[in-house]
Design an enzyme around this catalytic site. Structure first.
Site, PDB file in Angstrom:
ATOM      1  N   PHE A 124       0.856  -1.189   0.000  1.00  0.00           N
ATOM      2  CA  PHE A 124       0.000   0.000   0.000  1.00  0.00           C
ATOM      3  C   PHE A 124       0.896   1.244   0.000  1.00  0.00           C
ATOM      4  O   PHE A 124       1.867   1.307   0.755  1.00  0.00           O
ATOM      5  CB  PHE A 124      -0.878  -0.033   1.258  1.00  0.00           C
ATOM      6  CG  PHE A 124      -1.984   0.978   1.267  1.00  0.00           C
ATOM      7  CD1 PHE A 124      -3.196   0.701   0.673  1.00  0.00           C
ATOM      8  CD2 PHE A 124      -1.814   2.204   1.886  1.00  0.00           C
ATOM      9  CE1 PHE A 124      -4.229   1.632   0.698  1.00  0.00           C
ATOM     10  CE2 PHE A 124      -2.846   3.142   1.912  1.00  0.00           C
ATOM     11  CZ  PHE A 124      -4.052   2.847   1.307  1.00  0.00           C
ATOM     12  N   ASP A 194       1.422  -5.223   8.481  1.00  0.00           N
ATOM     13  CA  ASP A 194       0.285  -4.315   8.365  1.00  0.00           C
ATOM     14  C   ASP A 194      -0.961  -5.185   8.144  1.00  0.00           C
ATOM     15  O   ASP A 194      -1.042  -5.904   7.145  1.00  0.00           O
ATOM     16  CB  ASP A 194       0.503  -3.344   7.197  1.00  0.00           C
ATOM     17  CG  ASP A 194      -0.572  -2.264   7.139  1.00  0.00           C
ATOM     18  OD1 ASP A 194      -1.708  -2.534   7.577  1.00  0.00           O
ATOM     19  OD2 ASP A 194      -0.280  -1.164   6.638  1.00  0.00           O
ATOM     20  N   TYR A 219     -11.227   1.299  10.631  1.00  0.00           N
ATOM     21  CA  TYR A 219     -12.420   1.689   9.860  1.00  0.00           C
ATOM     22  C   TYR A 219     -12.766   0.749   8.714  1.00  0.00           C
ATOM     23  O   TYR A 219     -13.736   0.957   8.017  1.00  0.00           O
ATOM     24  CB  TYR A 219     -12.268   3.122   9.315  1.00  0.00           C
ATOM     25  CG  TYR A 219     -10.981   3.374   8.569  1.00  0.00           C
ATOM     26  CD1 TYR A 219     -10.831   2.975   7.246  1.00  0.00           C
ATOM     27  CD2 TYR A 219      -9.910   4.016   9.185  1.00  0.00           C
ATOM     28  CE1 TYR A 219      -9.652   3.192   6.566  1.00  0.00           C
ATOM     29  CE2 TYR A 219      -8.720   4.232   8.513  1.00  0.00           C
ATOM     30  CZ  TYR A 219      -8.595   3.819   7.208  1.00  0.00           C
ATOM     31  OH  TYR A 219      -7.413   4.025   6.538  1.00  0.00           O
ATOM     32  N   LYS A 220     -11.941  -0.281   8.477  1.00  0.00           N
ATOM     33  CA  LYS A 220     -12.226  -1.187   7.355  1.00  0.00           C
ATOM     34  C   LYS A 220     -13.114  -2.330   7.860  1.00  0.00           C
ATOM     35  O   LYS A 220     -14.274  -2.104   8.160  1.00  0.00           O
ATOM     36  CB  LYS A 220     -10.909  -1.658   6.729  1.00  0.00           C
ATOM     37  CG  LYS A 220     -10.196  -0.503   6.020  1.00  0.00           C
ATOM     38  CD  LYS A 220      -8.839  -0.862   5.464  1.00  0.00           C
ATOM     39  CE  LYS A 220      -8.242   0.340   4.733  1.00  0.00           C
ATOM     40  NZ  LYS A 220      -6.794   0.197   4.459  1.00  0.00           N
ATOM     41  N   ARG A 368     -12.482  -3.386  -7.337  1.00  0.00           N
ATOM     42  CA  ARG A 368     -12.216  -4.122  -6.097  1.00  0.00           C
ATOM     43  C   ARG A 368     -13.525  -4.275  -5.309  1.00  0.00           C
ATOM     44  O   ARG A 368     -14.283  -3.314  -5.173  1.00  0.00           O
ATOM     45  CB  ARG A 368     -11.216  -3.284  -5.300  1.00  0.00           C
ATOM     46  CG  ARG A 368     -10.385  -4.013  -4.313  1.00  0.00           C
ATOM     47  CD  ARG A 368      -9.350  -3.064  -3.717  1.00  0.00           C
ATOM     48  NE  ARG A 368      -9.983  -1.951  -3.005  1.00  0.00           N
ATOM     49  CZ  ARG A 368      -9.507  -1.405  -1.884  1.00  0.00           C
ATOM     50  NH1 ARG A 368      -8.386  -1.856  -1.352  1.00  0.00           N
ATOM     51  NH2 ARG A 368     -10.128  -0.400  -1.306  1.00  0.00           N
TER      52      ARG A 368
HETATM   53  C1  LIG Z   1      -6.022   1.355   4.327  1.00  0.00           C
HETATM   54  C2  LIG Z   1      -4.565   1.096   4.562  1.00  0.00           C
HETATM   55  C3  LIG Z   1      -3.800   2.016   5.277  1.00  0.00           C
HETATM   56  C4  LIG Z   1      -4.397   3.319   5.705  1.00  0.00           C
HETATM   57  O1  LIG Z   1      -3.558   4.040   6.534  1.00  0.00           O
HETATM   58  P1  LIG Z   1      -4.129   5.296   7.323  1.00  0.00           P
HETATM   59  O2  LIG Z   1      -2.930   5.927   7.883  1.00  0.00           O
HETATM   60  O3  LIG Z   1      -5.080   4.774   8.355  1.00  0.00           O
HETATM   61  O4  LIG Z   1      -4.839   6.165   6.339  1.00  0.00           O
HETATM   62  C5  LIG Z   1      -2.470   1.688   5.538  1.00  0.00           C
HETATM   63  N1  LIG Z   1      -1.932   0.530   5.108  1.00  0.00           N
HETATM   64  C6  LIG Z   1      -2.654  -0.364   4.391  1.00  0.00           C
HETATM   65  C7  LIG Z   1      -2.031  -1.642   3.957  1.00  0.00           C
HETATM   66  C8  LIG Z   1      -3.986  -0.094   4.094  1.00  0.00           C
HETATM   67  O5  LIG Z   1      -4.700  -0.957   3.375  1.00  0.00           O
END
Ligand SMILES: *Cc1c(COP(=O)(O)O)cnc(C)c1O
Length: 409
Positions: A124, A194, A219-220, A368
């Site tokens: 990501f 992560d 939040y996911k 997705r």
């Molecule tokens: C959604 C996501 C994030 C989001 O990071 P934020 O700092 O909370 O915006 C980080 N890493 C991965 C792998 C994600 O899918």
């Protein structure tokens, strides 16, 4: 045979009695974007209302009367149960990006004689940016970016930290967490996982797998609400040595002693920095209860059933129509999302939304779709595939309004 029957049976049961009634369901045909923003549990709404009421009635006293001061640890331990941590190993704070920075800093400090971070090229972007930033700030630090299949061969005795996303956000590939963690440890490195697309989506056992550090989103799949604070896990064996790069008062062993010198808290609280976002935490904390009350085995069996069904329908009906499935086959390691490549991915996602089928687009050409077993019905998979078939067969996706860009995809 008995095991098969049990699995089969649980796949057909709702993992949580009245599960959909626990959520405020938007008026759409299929919500397949819980991997980006989970739906709102009614209890989260009530918890925020209660927190607002306490703010109104108790004002500053709410820190004690409503236990606002204990909320980050309470929610942290609930997430700890979901990811398979021991009590006192998980806390809730900041965003995933910030927690990743803190975890990487802490891990690097535990391997001072080494100077390489290994990560995956397709990680990501925020994870890559955080690592690039760390490398830019430290003249010695080298970021070794590799293909997913080359992770283990990249582990040599210069590697301090291996940092990976467990489930890839774009295609839903899932790494073998115990196997890769073991390989990193065998090479003398530490791991930072992560879990943004894993927590609440796939079974996790970070403690049993020997994981050093982990971070992830609220939040996911955990349904904590837009911008919900993130979590950070650190194995207890690292707590004494754990260095937070931002020594803030909420990471102090006695914040309300107002001592002039920083002394870190003995436990996971040392990954805290400043005052917690109480309203967001209240929503997340309540949302976690909905998850914890579900039958976890049934929950993940349902997620698997949705995945297998989606995969089969995509192969049969969408691949002949110009889509390519880029997610792993059901028998391989995968997350709870399916991703398709198509040259017209963006207008197709917009046309789907107009048919009230909600997925998302990831540049440059990926559609997705996430499956949240708590509230996504199995039939949503059919709705998705039938709607896409209809859009392609009628060319209804190719309208000018579906090509217009938006800021958030
Ligand atoms: C959604 C996501 C994030 C989001 O990071 P934020 O700092 O909370 O915006 C980080 N890493 C991965 C792998 C994600 O899918």
């Amino acid at each position: 045979m008995i095991q098969f029957m049990l699995q089969h049976q649980s796949a057909n049961q709702e993992p949580l009695r009245n599960a959909p009634e626990e959520f405020v369901l938007p008026d759409v045909a299929a919500y397949l974007n819980g991997n980006s923003l989970g739906l709102m549990p009614k209890r989260a709404q009530q918890a925020v209302q209660a927190a607002l009421q306490a703010w109104g009635e108790d004002a500053v006293a709410g820190w004690n009367t409503a236990n606002w001061v204990g909320l980050a640890q309470q929610a942290g331990d609930k997430i700890g149960r979901i990811i398979g941590a021991q009590p006192g190993e998980t806390t809730v704070a900041d965003s995933t990006s910030v927690n990743l920075y803190k975890a990487l800093h802490a891990a690097l400090a535990l391997r001072p004689e080494r100077n390489v971070i290994v990560c995956e090229a397709g990680n990501f972007p925020t994870d890559l940016y955080v690592m690039q930033g760390l490398a830019a700030a430290r003249p010695n630090l080298v970021l070794r970016t590799v293909d997913p299949d080359d992770v283990e061969v990249a582990l040599d005795d210069s590697v301090a930290v291996l940092s990976l996303s467990h489930v890839n956000y774009r295609d839903g590939r899932r790494f073998d967490m115990p196997g890769i963690t073991r390989a990193a440890h065998d090479a003398g490195a530490l791991v930072v996982w992560d879990l943004a697309h894993s927590a609440g989506a796939v079974p996790l056992s970070v403690a049993d797998d020997g994981v050093d550090f982990a971070v992830g989103c609220g939040y996911k799949f955990l349904n904590g609400g837009p911008g919900a604070p993130a979590f950070a896990y650190a194995a207890k064996r690292h707590h004494d040595q754990l260095q937070n790069p931002i020594a803030g008062w909420f990471g102090h062993k006695a914040p309300f002693a107002f001592a002039p010198e920083f002394e870190p808290s003995a436990g996971i609280e040392r990954l805290q920095v400043g005052t917690p976002p109480v309203l967001s935490l209240a929503a997340l904390d309540a949302a976690l209860d909905v998850f914890l009350e579900a039958d976890e085995t049934a929950l993940f069996a349902k997620a698997d059933a949705m995945y297998a069904k989606a995969h089969a329908l995509v192969k049969a009906q969408l691949e002949p129509r110009g889509f390519t499935c880029i997610s792993p086959p059901p028998e391989a390691n995968h997350g709870s999302q399916i991703s398709l490549r198509h040259e017209h991915a963006w207008p197709l996602v917009r046309a789907l939304a107009a048919e009230s089928v909600v997925g998302d687009f990831r540049a440059p050409d990926v559609l997705r779709f996430g499956f949240t077993p708590l509230y996504t019905p199995l039939e949503a998979v059919e709705t998705l595939v039938e709607t896409l078939v209809g859009l392609i067969d009628t060319s209804a996706w190719d309208k000018p309004e579906f090509h217009a860009k938006q800021r958030v995809t």
